[in-house]
Design a protein around this motif. Structure first.
Motif: not given
Length: 305
Positions: A243, A276, A299-301, A268-269, A149, A293, A152-153, A295
């Motif tokens: 996050n 999600q 985990w997704h962001c 946001t993650s 996460t 979007h 990703l951010c 992943a």
């Protein structure tokens, strides 16, 4: 100096065992108990959606007390007294001071993130590969750069952080996202976290990256419940990051617009696989348009505007 690590398995209340051991001259005890672990998880949902099964399995059925004795005549005498009280010699292992003080550092190495950044533990040399080093002292607060996460951010920030921009990091933890944004060109970062240790840790990490405190303002508080904190943080930010976990992101989404300037970016993650769609609905329900979007590792962001 060598120490004797002693583990006493408890068939009764571990707190009672601690009292009995204290009467035998034992100090500095550590209680590891499945009930405490489960209670901690139950009372701290704001920190996570998911707990690794391996960690949960580690505490399954566990009830024990650990303590350390000096590896000398005095320590051996105390160990013999404990063994006599228990009716058997407890489990022991030999450890060195350095095992506690430094060995954890071997698990932290530079981590490449996105196309531009590399997260570097403060004691490591930055790779000479042209990436921007983000120096960090990994500690007990979330945000070391190793979690999907966080990566990703940070990667998402590369496309929107720029000179002249201001960022607000909600749930800032170690300060890594704000520091990353500043290293990518942003002029100012504000942040907030419910952990009271976060401001000191985040400011310390900012200092490692030569970011002065007047450009990096971190506070402890809960923006969901504290209108005064929201007012203190202010508005007009170009970027807001969060996050955290889904159960916080969902209600937080309805508040983010008051922090952002028109056309600002929300990243946001902390969103575990399976949640999600709920988070997307909350973000879009708050008037945002999803721009991206991504992943990684379940985990997704989301990046929204």
């Amino acid at each position: 100096m060598r120490w004797i690590e002693v583990t006493v398995n408890c068939e009764t209340d571990p707190d009672l065992m601690c009292c009995q051991l204290a009467e035998l001259g034992v100090g500095g005890m550590i209680v590891e108990d499945e009930r405490d672990f489960q209670n901690f998880l139950e009372n701290n949902h704001a920190y996570w959606d998911y707990v690794d099964e391996e960690l949960a399995e580690k505490y399954k059925g566990v009830s024990r007390v650990k303590f350390y004795l000096s590896d000398d005549a005095d320590g051996q005498a105390t160990l013999n007294t404990v063994a006599e009280f228990l009716g058997a010699m407890p489990e022991t292992a030999m450890v060195q001071d350095s095992d506690w003080e430094n060995n954890w550092r071997e698990f932290y190495k530079p981590i490449e993130v996105g196309e531009k950044l590399v997260v570097v533990p403060e004691w490591e040399e930055a790779p000479a590969d042209g990436r921007i080093p983000l120096r960090l002292d990994p500690g007990l607060i979330f945000g070391t750069g190793s979690h999907a996460t966080t990566k990703l951010c940070l990667a998402a920030l590369e496309s929107c952080a720029a000179p002249g921009k201001r960022i607000l990091d909600l749930g800032c933890g170690s300060g890594i996202l704000g520091i990353g944004a500043m290293l990518l060109g942003c002029d100012f970062c504000a942040g907030c976290d419910i952990d009271p240790k976060a401001p000191e840790v985040a400011q310390s990490n900012a200092a490692l990256n030569d970011i002065p405190p007047e450009r990096f303002d971190i506070r402890a508080g809960d923006v969901l419940t504290d209108a005064g904190m929201r007012k203190t943080l202010g508005s007009g930010y170009d970027i807001v990051t969060a996050n955290i976990v889904s159960d916080v992101i969902i209600p937080l989404s309805g508040l983010v617009k008051e922090f952002l300037k028109p056309g600002g970016t929300f990243i946001t993650s902390g969103i575990i696989e399976g949640r999600q769609d709920e988070v997307r609905a909350a973000i879009e329900g708050a008037g945002f348009t999803i721009l991206a979007h991504r992943a990684e590792d379940d985990w997704h962001c989301f990046v929204a505007e």
